[in-house]
Design an enzyme around this catalytic site. Structure first.
Site, mmCIF file in Angstrom:
data_model
loop_
_atom_site.group_PDB
_atom_site.id
_atom_site.type_symbol
_atom_site.label_atom_id
_atom_site.label_comp_id
_atom_site.label_asym_id
_atom_site.label_seq_id
_atom_site.Cartn_x
_atom_site.Cartn_y
_atom_site.Cartn_z
ATOM 1 N N LYS A 1 0.830 -1.215 0.000
ATOM 2 C CA LYS A 1 0.000 0.000 0.000
ATOM 3 C C LYS A 1 0.861 1.260 0.000
ATOM 4 O O LYS A 1 0.635 2.168 -0.781
ATOM 5 C CB LYS A 1 -0.904 0.052 1.249
ATOM 6 C CG LYS A 1 -1.963 -1.009 1.318
ATOM 7 C CD LYS A 1 -2.936 -0.737 2.474
ATOM 8 C CE LYS A 1 -2.300 -0.701 3.852
ATOM 9 N NZ LYS A 1 -1.767 -1.991 4.312
ATOM 10 N N ARG B 1 -10.153 0.846 8.470
ATOM 11 C CA ARG B 1 -9.680 -0.514 8.745
ATOM 12 C C ARG B 1 -10.725 -1.333 9.490
ATOM 13 O O ARG B 1 -10.482 -2.506 9.777
ATOM 14 C CB ARG B 1 -8.422 -0.440 9.606
ATOM 15 C CG ARG B 1 -7.110 -0.702 8.864
ATOM 16 C CD ARG B 1 -5.991 -0.505 9.863
ATOM 17 N NE ARG B 1 -4.759 -1.131 9.559
ATOM 18 C CZ ARG B 1 -3.686 -0.505 9.053
ATOM 19 N NH1 ARG B 1 -3.773 0.753 8.694
ATOM 20 N NH2 ARG B 1 -2.559 -1.148 8.900
ATOM 21 N N ARG C 1 11.675 -5.335 5.211
ATOM 22 C CA ARG C 1 11.305 -3.982 4.801
ATOM 23 C C ARG C 1 12.082 -2.947 5.609
ATOM 24 O O ARG C 1 12.284 -3.098 6.802
ATOM 25 C CB ARG C 1 9.804 -3.806 5.069
ATOM 26 C CG ARG C 1 9.294 -2.411 4.824
ATOM 27 C CD ARG C 1 7.814 -2.408 4.622
ATOM 28 N NE ARG C 1 7.046 -2.485 5.856
ATOM 29 C CZ ARG C 1 5.725 -2.410 5.889
ATOM 30 N NH1 ARG C 1 5.024 -2.313 4.776
ATOM 31 N NH2 ARG C 1 5.075 -2.480 7.029
ATOM 32 N N ARG D 1 10.857 -0.427 10.994
ATOM 33 C CA ARG D 1 9.805 -0.131 11.963
ATOM 34 C C ARG D 1 9.827 -1.162 13.082
ATOM 35 O O ARG D 1 10.014 -2.349 12.819
ATOM 36 C CB ARG D 1 8.436 -0.151 11.258
ATOM 37 C CG ARG D 1 8.099 1.159 10.587
ATOM 38 C CD ARG D 1 6.919 1.036 9.666
ATOM 39 N NE ARG D 1 5.771 0.326 10.229
ATOM 40 C CZ ARG D 1 4.614 0.178 9.595
ATOM 41 N NH1 ARG D 1 4.455 0.704 8.383
ATOM 42 N NH2 ARG D 1 3.626 -0.477 10.143
ATOM 43 N N ARG E 1 -0.637 -8.566 13.458
ATOM 44 C CA ARG E 1 -1.245 -7.594 12.536
ATOM 45 C C ARG E 1 -2.068 -8.313 11.467
ATOM 46 O O ARG E 1 -3.122 -7.821 11.052
ATOM 47 C CB ARG E 1 -0.155 -6.723 11.889
ATOM 48 C CG ARG E 1 0.407 -5.698 12.876
ATOM 49 C CD ARG E 1 1.765 -5.163 12.466
ATOM 50 N NE ARG E 1 1.742 -4.364 11.273
ATOM 51 C CZ ARG E 1 2.825 -4.056 10.548
ATOM 52 N NH1 ARG E 1 4.005 -4.511 10.927
ATOM 53 N NH2 ARG E 1 2.721 -3.313 9.484
#
Ligand code: AMP
Length: 210
Positions: free
Chosen positions: A15, A88, A123, A156, A167
């Protein structure tokens, strides 16, 4: 061109990467609730402190906190926007509708769960401009340094395997019901996110007609 757009999809589904290219190409603001909550956390505001324990645990921040910051931000965006990571939950989607926001399109970037964990643990993102990299498949030219702005790349804290699994649980339980919600309103575009970044972008471009 569809200018009030919601970008939906699982964590690590792409996203953020697509949102950056899309908003640049469409000349609309990128509104990411994840970015807003992380900024609040950095600034040490009351909202940031409250959000931190949910983010760190891989859980969704309560609807009323998130709805508040989005409503304030959208009231000043009259010419369209791309919402990244909001709504969400069904309650958030209802709040958006109740606020009179007329959404043109909802883009679902779909990626199978088994690929997401690998994507997320590799990431890293720029602490300054938010550009996203993958250490193996999309590395920055100079390790640890953002190609776009020269900022330092960071991982992160919630991008680790344990939190990612939580998540994903939250995504399937709380966010996936929005697929039917927006399908029934005729707004949903289903995009295969398991493809090269530019291929995914092209599919979205066609769906949004720009
Ligand atoms: P993201 O950057 O979109 O992956 O979001 C990171 C984290 O911020 C999520 O795991 C949630 O804890 C929180 N968050 C972001 N957007 C929302 C939202 N719309 N509702 C609730 N929590 C959110």
């Amino acid at each position: 061109m569809k200018k009030r757009v919601i970008l939906m999809g699982p964590p690590g589904g792409g996203k953020g990467t697509q949102a950056k290219s899309l908003t640049a190409a469409m000349h609309i603001p990128h509104i990411s609730t994840g970015d807003m909550l992380r900024a609040a956390r950095r600034e040490g505001t009351e909202l940031g402190k409250q959000a931190d324990r949910y983010i760190s645990a891989g859980q969704l921040v309560p609807d009323d906190l998130v709805n508040g910051i989005v409503a304030e931000r959208l009231s000043s965006e009259k010419d369209g926007y791309l919402l990244d990571g909001y709504p969400r939950t069904i309650a958030q989607a209802d709040a958006l509708e109740a606020a009179g926001e007329k959404i043109d399109a909802v883009v679902l970037i779909d990626v199978p769960d088994e690929l997401l964990v690998e994507r997320i643990v590799n990431r890293e993102s720029c602490g300054q401009c938010g550009a996203v990299y993958h250490k193996l498949t999309m590395p920055s030219k100079k390790p640890g340094v953002c190609d776009a702005c020269g900022g330092a790349l960071v991982q992160r804290a919630d991008d680790n395997e344990k939190v990612v699994r939580d998540r994903l649980v939250a995504y399937h339980a709380q966010t996936q019901p929005l697929v039917d919600y927006y399908k029934s309103r005729g707004l949903l575009f289903h995009i295969n996110g398991n493809a090269a970044v530019d291929v995914v972008f092209e599919e979205i471009r066609k769906a949004l007609e720009f």
